[in-house]
Design a protein around this motif. Sequence first.
Motif, PDB file in Angstrom:
ATOM      1  N   HIS A  40      92.850 -71.015 -15.145  1.00 52.74           N
ATOM      2  CA  HIS A  40      92.294 -70.065 -14.529  1.00 52.74           C
ATOM      3  C   HIS A  40      90.637 -70.499 -14.088  1.00 52.74           C
ATOM      4  N   PHE A  41      90.161 -70.153 -13.039  1.00 54.47           N
ATOM      5  CA  PHE A  41      88.774 -70.604 -12.645  1.00 54.47           C
ATOM      6  C   PHE A  41      88.118 -69.661 -11.539  1.00 54.47           C
ATOM      7  N   ASN A  42      86.572 -69.612 -11.675  1.00 49.95           N
ATOM      8  CA  ASN A  42      85.817 -68.800 -10.829  1.00 49.95           C
ATOM      9  C   ASN A  42      84.629 -69.687 -10.455  1.00 49.95           C
ATOM     10  N   LEU A  43      84.209 -69.342  -9.408  1.00 48.76           N
ATOM     11  CA  LEU A  43      82.845 -69.829  -8.757  1.00 48.76           C
ATOM     12  C   LEU A  43      81.833 -69.040  -8.338  1.00 48.76           C
ATOM     13  N   SER A  44      80.744 -69.250  -8.215  1.00 51.27           N
ATOM     14  CA  SER A  44      79.645 -68.647  -7.604  1.00 51.27           C
ATOM     15  C   SER A  44      78.616 -69.564  -6.961  1.00 51.27           C
ATOM     16  N   HIS A  45      77.826 -69.180  -6.051  1.00 57.74           N
ATOM     17  CA  HIS A  45      76.695 -69.812  -5.614  1.00 57.74           C
ATOM     18  C   HIS A  45      75.337 -68.986  -5.061  1.00 57.74           C
ATOM     19  N   SER A  46      74.328 -69.572  -5.131  1.00 60.91           N
ATOM     20  CA  SER A  46      73.119 -68.852  -4.796  1.00 60.91           C
ATOM     21  C   SER A  46      72.069 -69.838  -4.396  1.00 60.91           C
ATOM     22  N   GLN A  47      71.603 -69.738  -3.053  1.00 59.53           N
ATOM     23  CA  GLN A  47      70.485 -70.572  -2.759  1.00 59.53           C
ATOM     24  C   GLN A  47      70.591 -72.076  -3.001  1.00 59.53           C
ATOM     25  N   GLY A  48      71.837 -72.701  -2.771  1.00 59.97           N
ATOM     26  CA  GLY A  48      71.992 -73.887  -2.807  1.00 59.97           C
ATOM     27  C   GLY A  48      72.599 -74.398  -4.134  1.00 59.97           C
ATOM     28  N   LEU A  49      72.683 -73.434  -5.012  1.00 59.48           N
ATOM     29  CA  LEU A  49      73.137 -73.789  -6.412  1.00 59.48           C
ATOM     30  C   LEU A  49      74.714 -73.185  -6.830  1.00 59.48           C
TER      31      LEU A  49
END
Length: 249
Positions: free
Chosen positions: A108-117
């Motif tokens: 299982h996996f998940n991802l998130s990003h915000s302002q280059g991170l």
Amino acid sequence: MIIERASNWKVPPPDLALAKDDVHLWSLDLDQSVEKAQALTHVLSPDEIQRAEHFYFEKDRRQFIVGRAWLRMLLGKYIHTKPEDVRLRYGKYGKPQIAEMTPGDVLHFNLSHSQGLALYAFTLNRAIGVDVEHIHHLQEEAQIVAYFFSHEEKAVFCKLPADLQHLMFFKSWTQKEAYLKAIGEGLSRSLDSITVSLTPDEPAQLLNVKGEPEEHLRWHLQTFKPAPDYMAALAVEGQNWNLACWQGA
């Protein structure tokens, strides 16, 4: 309680493996050079390349390429296949999943990003969600609290010192987002139906989900600051798991 970045993020060993009770969290700076981004395009699928071409700004296009390529490289590492051979499918509300898995433990996996991170979370046989937000001024913060916080949260929030309200706003928001991403529903569910912990000295916790009295018992939440001016949260199904934080390139 919020984990600071400090020394929690480490360079992964060459023989990195994901055990059944492990949760691996990766942090990645998406703002890579044009040359590095171009070198990564070969691992992307045709539809991902097409999506990259739709970005108007070159910086956004480059960050998308780096983020998707790293997702493929990390998935390839865990399922022992080439990054370009990883096949993805998407749930009803857009949560990515591996399209084909061999019998046995399910990644299982998940991802998130915000302002280059970007943050990537991986575990076996447990639903998982992660959310990261850049901490910035929001003119509409009061309106968001009024419409999207539960009654219990609003009662706590209004009693917080003014200098803590802004930070605790992002603590609440990331916890809710991480939980909703873990169950694969995104923002399709009303945020005010979910109550999470909201004070700085209180551990991250799912306190209540309207209409589901036992739901809070299924989940463990953790908030942390992956970098200055960022807030993030992790939602993992079940208890008794070990968190390891790895630094990407």
